[in-house]
Scaffold this motif. Structure first.
Motif, short mmCIF file in Angstrom:
data_model
loop_
_atom_site.label_atom_id
_atom_site.label_comp_id
_atom_site.label_asym_id
_atom_site.label_seq_id
_atom_site.Cartn_x
_atom_site.Cartn_y
_atom_site.Cartn_z
N UNK A 1 37.82 37.89 60.24
CA UNK A 1 38.60 39.05 59.80
C UNK A 1 39.35 39.75 60.93
N UNK A 2 38.83 39.67 62.16
CA UNK A 2 39.43 40.44 63.24
C UNK A 2 39.17 39.78 64.58
N UNK A 3 40.17 39.85 65.48
CA UNK A 3 40.06 39.33 66.84
C UNK A 3 40.52 40.41 67.82
N UNK A 4 39.91 40.44 69.00
CA UNK A 4 40.34 41.39 70.03
C UNK A 4 40.05 40.79 71.40
N UNK A 5 41.07 40.77 72.28
CA UNK A 5 40.91 40.34 73.66
C UNK A 5 40.91 41.58 74.53
N UNK A 6 39.97 41.65 75.48
CA UNK A 6 39.83 42.87 76.26
C UNK A 6 41.10 43.14 77.07
N UNK A 7 41.60 44.37 77.06
CA UNK A 7 42.86 44.70 77.73
C UNK A 7 42.73 44.90 79.24
N UNK A 8 41.51 44.86 79.77
CA UNK A 8 41.30 45.09 81.21
C UNK A 8 41.45 43.79 81.99
N UNK A 9 40.71 42.76 81.59
CA UNK A 9 40.75 41.48 82.29
C UNK A 9 41.46 40.38 81.50
N UNK A 10 41.73 40.62 80.22
CA UNK A 10 42.32 39.60 79.35
C UNK A 10 41.48 38.31 79.37
N UNK A 11 40.18 38.50 79.36
CA UNK A 11 39.27 37.36 79.51
C UNK A 11 38.30 37.21 78.35
N UNK A 12 37.85 38.30 77.76
CA UNK A 12 36.80 38.24 76.75
C UNK A 12 37.36 38.45 75.36
N UNK A 13 36.95 37.59 74.45
CA UNK A 13 37.40 37.62 73.06
C UNK A 13 36.26 38.02 72.14
N UNK A 14 36.50 39.01 71.29
CA UNK A 14 35.56 39.39 70.25
C UNK A 14 36.10 38.93 68.91
N UNK A 15 35.21 38.47 68.05
CA UNK A 15 35.61 38.09 66.70
C UNK A 15 34.59 38.62 65.70
#
Length: 400
Positions: free
Chosen positions: A47-61
């Motif tokens: 339903x939702x994805x987010x990549x961290x805006x600090x390092x652009x390394x970690x993906x949440x789903x």
């Protein structure tokens, strides 16, 4: 590519035009990554994805299976001569957090040590990334479709759109809902977005098709309502409600453009519209452009398009990726509405996409439970086996 470079050397085009042309060509070339895959962990629609805006390394789903997955995009493991697989770094198991589908996930804008989720179980929850443990919870007493934090990091407010008529503002410092905006009737709020320029400017959209802009420093003050002008609604009803509404149906997404000083909305009427918002984020509601998008919601709730970034060479305009109900993703030039590319890969409706800034990668989630990776083929370094497999594929296609 050599031709346009030579034109630049002759002075026939500007450096800005060259950068824009190169960026467009790269976006046109996006294809499914051959060298890496995200492990299929979700057992229901993503339903939702987010990549961290600090390092652009970690993906949440997050997904309809109620789980939350955390991936480290820089860590992967080679699987039997094939692509590298990105497995979850950590997770919140289904049933140990939210009790219904998780509709949205959002990183804390200035620190990847915290993130938030919202759900149809009526709760908005804040999590510690290191332990994946819940830090606090807000009960909003109705389904939550979308929530957002200001990308400026100027305050700790989370705006939540839910099926009530009120958009709620929750303060992390006080762990309570401190303000509510009477925003949308007839189905409640469906989407929210904060201005990247003005930390107190909030855009809200609802099931009533209305798109509104608020200055939250002024209690109950709606400072702009975005409505269609007649030249952009020739195929739709001309009654007053139709003219005042931004969409002839529920609003499915809202995003602020960082470069064009614009707000982009999409609705269940299969239209996306680009509205002018001055640099202060607090004025103007002129309609700049509109374009058709495929019906892109699996049933109810919001969808998540994604904008490219100026850090990736987008100088004069941005591209926006729209998830589609037919399993494709459309890449559209924001200021003109021109379709740059259509990506095929999912076997069911696409629900969310997330652009990875500075890496020229796109991640997409769908109702097929998959998270797919897209990148320009030129950016990948193939193994000998993959080179041979690609050659065999080309030979087969030439023989048909």
């Amino acid at each position: 590519m050599n031709r346009i470079t030579r034109r630049r050397e002759r002075g026939a085009i500007s450096a800005t035009d060259l950068s824009q042309e190169v960026s467009t060509r790269v976006l046109k070339s996006l294809a499914l990554a051959e060298t890496k895959r995200v492990a299929r962990i979700h057992t229901a629609p993503v339903r939702s994805l987010a990549i961290d805006p600090v390092q652009n390394r970690y993906l949440l789903s997050t997904g309809s299976d109620m789980s939350i997955q955390l991936f480290d995009l820089e860590t992967s493991e080679r699987v039997s001569g094939g692509p590298h697989q990105i497995a979850p770094l950590s997770h919140v198991a289904a049933g140990s957090g939210h009790t219904r589908l998780v509709s949205a996930v959002e990183w804390y804008p200035v620190d990847s040590g915290m993130f938030s989720t919202s759900s149809f179980d009526h709760t908005l929850r804040v999590w510690d990334t290191a332990t994946m443990a819940e830090a606090c919870q807000f009960d909003l007493e109705s389904r939550i479709y979308c929530h957002r934090m200001s990308p400026t990091g100027a305050h700790a407010l989370i705006a939540a759109a839910n099926e009530s008529a009120y958009v709620r503002l929750c303060d992390l410092r006080m762990a309570s809902a401190v303000q509510q905006l009477f925003a949308h009737q007839g189905g409640g709020g469906t989407a929210v977005a904060w201005s990247p320029h003005q930390p107190y400017a909030l855009a809200t959209g609802g099931a009533d098709g209305m798109l509104k802009l608020w200055d939250i420093r002024q209690s109950g003050s709606c400072i702009a309502t975005f409505g269609q002008s007649p030249q952009f609604s020739q195929t739709e009803s001309k009654d007053m409600d139709s003219v005042m509404a931004a969409h002839a149906g529920s609003i499915k997404s809202i995003q602020f453009s960082k470069l064009a000083n614009a707000i982009v909305s999409s609705g269940s009427d299969k239209h996306a519209r680009v509205w002018r918002a001055d640099a202060d984020g607090l004025s103007s509601s002129a309609l700049l452009a509109e374009f058709l998008v495929e019906s892109n919601s699996p049933e109810e709730g919001t969808v998540e398009p994604s904008l490219t970034s100026a850090d990736d060479g987008t100088v004069m305009s941005e591209a926006i990726f729209y998830p589609s109900g037919n399993g494709t993703i459309s890449a559209i030039e924001l200021t003109t509405g021109r379709c740059i590319a259509v990506l095929h890969g999912h076997f069911a409706p696409v629900t969310c996409v997330e652009w990875r800034t500075r890496h020229m990668e796109l991640y997409s989630g769908g109702a097929d439970s998959n998270i797919l990776v897209w990148c320009p083929p030129a950016a990948e370094i193939l193994s000998d086996e993959q080179v041979a497999s690609r050659a065999d594929s080309w030979s087969d296609s030439e023989g048909n």
